[in-house]
Design a protein around this motif. Structure first.
Motif, mmCIF file in Angstrom:
data_model
loop_
_atom_site.group_PDB
_atom_site.id
_atom_site.type_symbol
_atom_site.label_atom_id
_atom_site.label_comp_id
_atom_site.label_asym_id
_atom_site.label_seq_id
_atom_site.Cartn_x
_atom_site.Cartn_y
_atom_site.Cartn_z
ATOM 1 N N ASP A 1 0.847 -1.196 0.000
ATOM 2 C CA ASP A 1 0.000 0.000 0.000
ATOM 3 C C ASP A 1 0.880 1.244 0.000
ATOM 4 O OD1 ASP A 1 -1.970 1.833 0.172
ATOM 5 O OD2 ASP A 1 -2.744 1.206 2.127
ATOM 6 N N SER B 1 -0.480 4.353 -0.727
ATOM 7 C CA SER B 1 -1.358 5.527 -0.592
ATOM 8 C C SER B 1 -1.448 5.940 0.871
ATOM 9 C CB SER B 1 -2.746 5.196 -1.128
ATOM 10 O OG SER B 1 -3.287 4.084 -0.452
ATOM 11 N N GLU C 1 -3.784 9.856 1.765
ATOM 12 C CA GLU C 1 -5.230 9.995 1.639
ATOM 13 C C GLU C 1 -5.901 10.069 3.007
ATOM 14 O OE1 GLU C 1 -6.434 5.269 1.179
ATOM 15 O OE2 GLU C 1 -6.208 6.531 -0.607
#
Length: 384
Positions: free
Chosen positions: A65, A67, A70
Motif C-alpha cells: 500500500d 497511498s 489519503e
C-alpha cells in the motif's frame, strides 16, 4: 448437373449421423423412462451451470500500500446506555501529532432514557429561561460579554454556549457557569444535572488522516490546555455514569461485501464507574474493482480488546472511556470481480447435453441387449 450431383454424394458420404428408418426402430419402456430422466437431469445441470455463469466472483490479491496521504473515514454507531450525551466527548489523536477534539460536525448524539427510548438529538443550544435584553444599560443593542474568552466574529457572546466556545478557543476550563450571566439566565447547570441517568447513542462519521492513532469517547469536557489534551468532569456535570456500551457499527471507510468489521455488534458492561475499554485494531487498505470498471477504496480491520478499571483506577486518575486504537498495515488487498464468459458457458452446456445423451444411449443399449438375451433364453426353455 452431374458434377453437382457427385459433390452432393461426396458430402453425403461424410455424414457421421446415419439415420435409421422408423420401420427398424424399436421403442421400449426402459428407453422412455431413461429419456425422461435424462431430460430432467439435463435441465437441472444446465440450470446450475447458468446460475454459475451469472454469479459474480471475487479474487483477492495482496500488494504493498503506497497511498499514505489519503484521508480515512471512520463510520461509527455506538450506544452508551449509562452515560449522558452532555458528558461525552469524541476526539481523535494520531501519530503525526494532529489532535481533533469534539468531532460532532458529522456525528449526531441522540439522548436516551434509562430504558433506551430515544428522547431526541442532543444540542448545546438551549432556549433561555429568560430571554436576553434587547438593549444594554446604555441603550445600545445587547452584546453579551465573553468573560475573557476569545470572542467570535460578531464580538458578542449572547448565549451560554457562545461563552463556552470562547473559553474553549482560549484553552480555558469552563468551571463555573453559575458566575456567567448568560448561563444563569438559561438555567445551564440545572439542565446539565437534569440529564443524570440518561444514555446516549452516537452515529455518524469522522474524517482523519491515514496514520496510526486513536479515537476515544471519554467522560468530561475535552480541552487543549498548555499543549496537552485533557478531559475534565466538572462538579455541575452528571455524576452517575459508566462506560457500558454496544458497538452497532465501526468501519474504517465505505462498506463492501468482503469487508471484515469484527467489532460490529460487540457489547461490554462496565463493572465499575472507572472502567476503561480499549480496542486495538489493525487496518488493512482494501480496494474493490467492479465489473463495470468502477473502483471502491476502503479498509477492513482485525481487532483485539482490553479492559482496565477497578478501584485502583480512581487512585491513578484514569479517565473512564472507550478507546479505539488503530494502526495502519503497509499492505493492501485488491478484490477483483470476474464472471465466466459466454463461450465457457456454452461449452459447458454442450458438454452436459452431449455427455448425458451419450451415457444414456450406452445404458439403454446395455439394458436392451440384456432384456433381449433373457427373452431368448425364456423362449428356448419353453421349447425344451
Amino acid at each position: 448437373m452431374g458434377r453437382a450431383h457427385t459433390l452432393r454424394q461426396r458430402f453425403q458420404s461424410l455424414d457421421a449421423y446415419a439415420k435409421t428408418l422408423d420401420d427398424f426402430s424399436i421403442k421400449t419402456l426402459t428407453g422412455g423412462v431413461l429419456t425422461v430422466a435424462t431430460a430432467l437431469l439435463i435441465a437441472v445441470l444446465v440450470g446450475l451451470e447458468f446460475a454459475a455463469y451469472r454469479r459474480v466472483e471475487q479474487s483477492a490479491e495482496l500488494v504493498v500500500d503506497r497511498s499514505r496521504s489519503e484521508k480515512m473515514l471512520i463510520n461509527l454507531d455506538i450506544t452508551l446506555p449509562h452515560a449522558p450525551c452532555v458528558l461525552l466527548g469524541l476526539d481523535v489523536l494520531d501519530s503525526s501529532g494532529d489532535t481533533q477534539i469534539n468531532l460532532f460536525q458529522h456525528v449526531t448524539k441522540m439522548r436516551l432514557t434509562s430504558n433506551g427510548t430515544e428522547i431526541g438529538a442532543y444540542s448545546t443550544e438551549a432556549k433561555a429561561a429568560v430571554p436576553p435584553p434587547a438593549t444594554n444599560a446604555d441603550g445600545a443593542a445587547y452584546c453579551g460579554s465573553c468573560y475573557g474568552g476569545i470572542e467570535p466574529e460578531g464580538g458578542c457572546c449572547n448565549t451560554c454556549d457562545a461563552v463556552h466556545q470562547a473559553y474553549v478557543r482560549r484553552g480555558w476550563a469552563f468551571t463555573d457557569p453559575d458566575a456567567i450571566e448568560q448561563c444563569v439566565r438559561e438555567g445551564y447547570t440545572a439542565r446539565m444535572r437534569s440529564m443524570d441517568g440518561e444514555g446516549c447513542r452516537m452515529h455518524g462519521f469522522v474524517e482523519v488522516g491515514k496514520a496510526a492513532g486513536n479515537l476515544h469517547i471519554l467522560a468530561g469536557e475535552s480541552i487543549k490546555l498548555g499543549g496537552e489534551h485533557t478531559h475534565t468532569v466538572y462538579d455541575y456535570m452528571p455524576r452517575n455514569y459508566d462506560m457500558t456500551h454496544t458497538i452497532h457499527r465501526l468501519a474504517f471507510g465505505s462498506e463492501f461485501s468482503a469487508q471484515s468489521s469484527p467489532l460490529d455488534g460487540v457489547g461490554k458492561t462496565a463493572q465499575s464507574k472507572h472502567a476503561q475499554f480499549q480496542y486495538f485494531t489493525k487496518i488493512v487498505g482494501s480496494e474493490v474493482r467492479f465489473l463495470n470498471g468502477t473502483v471502491l477504496r476502503s479498509n477492513q480491520y482485525s481487532a483485539t480488546e482490553f479492559v482496565r478499571g477497578d478501584a485502583r483506577a480512581a487512585v491513578s486518575r484514569r479517565t473512564p472511556g472507550l478507546f479505539v486504537m488503530f494502526d495502519i498495515s503497509p499492505m493492501r488487498v485488491i478484490y477483483t470481480e470476474h464472471q465466466r464468459s459466454l463461450g465457457s458457458f456454452l461449452t459447458s452446456v454442450c458438454a452436459i447435453v452431449g455427455g448425458i445423451f451419450t451415457v444414456a444411449r450406452l445404458v439403454d443399449g446395455v439394458v436392451f441387449r440384456a432384456e433381449r438375451v433373457l427373452k431368448e433364453k425364456r423362449q428356448l426353455g419353453k421349447q425344451i
